[in-house]
Design an enzyme around this catalytic site. Structure first.
Site, PDB file in Angstrom:
ATOM      1  N   LYS A  56      40.963  64.403   5.883  1.00  0.00           N
ATOM      2  CA  LYS A  56      42.398  64.354   5.593  1.00  0.00           C
ATOM      3  C   LYS A  56      42.958  62.941   5.664  1.00  0.00           C
ATOM      4  O   LYS A  56      43.863  62.595   4.910  1.00  0.00           O
ATOM      5  CB  LYS A  56      43.182  65.306   6.487  1.00  0.00           C
ATOM      6  CG  LYS A  56      43.118  65.037   7.969  1.00  0.00           C
ATOM      7  CD  LYS A  56      43.889  66.102   8.739  1.00  0.00           C
ATOM      8  CE  LYS A  56      43.832  65.847  10.245  1.00  0.00           C
ATOM      9  NZ  LYS A  56      42.445  66.002  10.778  1.00  0.00           N
ATOM     10  N   ARG A  87      51.431  69.470  14.729  1.00  0.00           N
ATOM     11  CA  ARG A  87      50.248  70.227  15.143  1.00  0.00           C
ATOM     12  C   ARG A  87      50.580  71.660  15.546  1.00  0.00           C
ATOM     13  O   ARG A  87      49.674  72.480  15.685  1.00  0.00           O
ATOM     14  CB  ARG A  87      49.547  69.530  16.310  1.00  0.00           C
ATOM     15  CG  ARG A  87      48.898  68.196  15.946  1.00  0.00           C
ATOM     16  CD  ARG A  87      48.162  67.613  17.126  1.00  0.00           C
ATOM     17  NE  ARG A  87      47.533  66.336  16.812  1.00  0.00           N
ATOM     18  CZ  ARG A  87      46.320  66.207  16.290  1.00  0.00           C
ATOM     19  NH1 ARG A  87      45.609  67.292  16.028  1.00  0.00           N
ATOM     20  NH2 ARG A  87      45.814  65.011  16.034  1.00  0.00           N
ATOM     21  N   ARG A 141      28.084  60.706   9.797  1.00  0.00           N
ATOM     22  CA  ARG A 141      28.924  59.591  10.233  1.00  0.00           C
ATOM     23  C   ARG A 141      28.330  58.924  11.466  1.00  0.00           C
ATOM     24  O   ARG A 141      28.302  57.690  11.564  1.00  0.00           O
ATOM     25  CB  ARG A 141      30.342  60.089  10.523  1.00  0.00           C
ATOM     26  CG  ARG A 141      31.309  58.991  10.953  1.00  0.00           C
ATOM     27  CD  ARG A 141      32.733  59.501  11.008  1.00  0.00           C
ATOM     28  NE  ARG A 141      32.964  60.427  12.117  1.00  0.00           N
ATOM     29  CZ  ARG A 141      34.101  61.102  12.290  1.00  0.00           C
ATOM     30  NH1 ARG A 141      35.077  60.968  11.408  1.00  0.00           N
ATOM     31  NH2 ARG A 141      34.244  61.899  13.326  1.00  0.00           N
ATOM     32  N   ARG A 172      30.968  57.499  18.013  1.00  0.00           N
ATOM     33  CA  ARG A 172      32.015  58.216  18.737  1.00  0.00           C
ATOM     34  C   ARG A 172      31.411  59.265  19.661  1.00  0.00           C
ATOM     35  O   ARG A 172      30.462  59.967  19.293  1.00  0.00           O
ATOM     36  CB  ARG A 172      32.972  58.897  17.754  1.00  0.00           C
ATOM     37  CG  ARG A 172      33.880  57.929  17.032  1.00  0.00           C
ATOM     38  CD  ARG A 172      34.736  58.609  15.993  1.00  0.00           C
ATOM     39  NE  ARG A 172      35.380  59.828  16.480  1.00  0.00           N
ATOM     40  CZ  ARG A 172      36.384  60.436  15.847  1.00  0.00           C
ATOM     41  NH1 ARG A 172      36.858  59.918  14.719  1.00  0.00           N
ATOM     42  NH2 ARG A 172      36.921  61.532  16.329  1.00  0.00           N
ATOM     43  N   ARG A 176      36.226  71.195  19.158  1.00  0.00           N
ATOM     44  CA  ARG A 176      37.361  70.686  18.396  1.00  0.00           C
ATOM     45  C   ARG A 176      37.767  71.638  17.274  1.00  0.00           C
ATOM     46  O   ARG A 176      38.960  71.838  17.007  1.00  0.00           O
ATOM     47  CB  ARG A 176      37.018  69.310  17.815  1.00  0.00           C
ATOM     48  CG  ARG A 176      36.859  68.224  18.864  1.00  0.00           C
ATOM     49  CD  ARG A 176      36.187  66.988  18.293  1.00  0.00           C
ATOM     50  NE  ARG A 176      37.027  66.305  17.332  1.00  0.00           N
ATOM     51  CZ  ARG A 176      36.559  65.461  16.422  1.00  0.00           C
ATOM     52  NH1 ARG A 176      35.256  65.231  16.327  1.00  0.00           N
ATOM     53  NH2 ARG A 176      37.381  64.860  15.593  1.00  0.00           N
TER      54      ARG A 176
END
Length: 205
Positions: A13, A88, A127, A139, A150
């Site tokens: 996004k 959110r 990634r 990360r 998540r």
């Protein structure tokens, strides 16, 4: 044009919001950028946020809404913006509607990127591998266990938000399983026609 981007972690996004912002000549506003902007500018809300973060506290909805309110009042957002990472929850969405109503405006479209769980995992792991091979820091949440947490948190948090915008008649689904350019074209088509793009429903199990 005032647009909200929705999508689970790894859906792309941020990439699509940036592309659409460039296309329409309006700012791409992410929550993180707004917070950093306010802190760097030394605004009162920025000072409050910095103090809260230094204490290890999560920023309250009230504070985040204030960030958004201040940012969308700036001159570059007068013709529209693309929000990424906010709202959110339905509560935040309602607060945003109230802010915009003060100036006689409203959110025009909400684009939700629909991406299958397995595809998201593949993207996240890729990634991480690219970062590892290039010598960059990977990360901590770029792994299957963290992604599952998540994704389920996103689903629980965002399902009511999607319904909120669906009930308003402005939620448009985008097939996020396509390549980056195709997703952008689908988004532009949806914004022109008002119809969702053909998609595969996401799997969060």
């Amino acid at each position: 044009m005032r647009i909200v981007m929705l999508g689970p972690p790894g859906a792309g996004k941020g990439t699509q919001a940036a592309r659409l912002a460039d296309h329409f000549g309006i700012p791409h506003l992410s929550t993180g950028d707004m917070i950093r902007h306010a802190i760097a500018s030394g605004t009162s809300v920025g000072i409050s946020a910095q103090a809260a973060m230094e204490r290890g506290e999560l920023l309250s909805d009230e504070l985040i809404v204030t960030f958004v309110d201040e940012r969308i009042r700036e001159a570059d957002a007068s013709m529209g913006f693309i929000l990424d990472g906010f709202p959110r929850t339905p509560g935040q969405a309602s607060a945003l509607d109230a802010i915009l109503a003060q100036s006689g405006s409203a959110i025009d479209s909400v684009l939700e990127l629909m991406v299958d769980h397995a595809v998201l995992l593949e993207r996240i792991l890729k990634r991480a591998e690219v970062a590892r091979l290039s010598g960059r820091t990977v990360r901590r949440d770029d792994n299957s266990e963290a992604l599952n947490v998540r994704l389920h948190a996103y689903a629980a948090e965002t399902a009511p938000l999607s319904k909120y915008y669906q009930d308003m008649g402005i939620l448009k689904a985008i097939n996020g399983l396509q390549d980056v350019d195709a997703v952008t074209q689908s988004a532009l088509s949806v914004l022109r026609s008002g119809r969702s793009s053909p998609m595969t429903a996401p799997t969060l199990s």
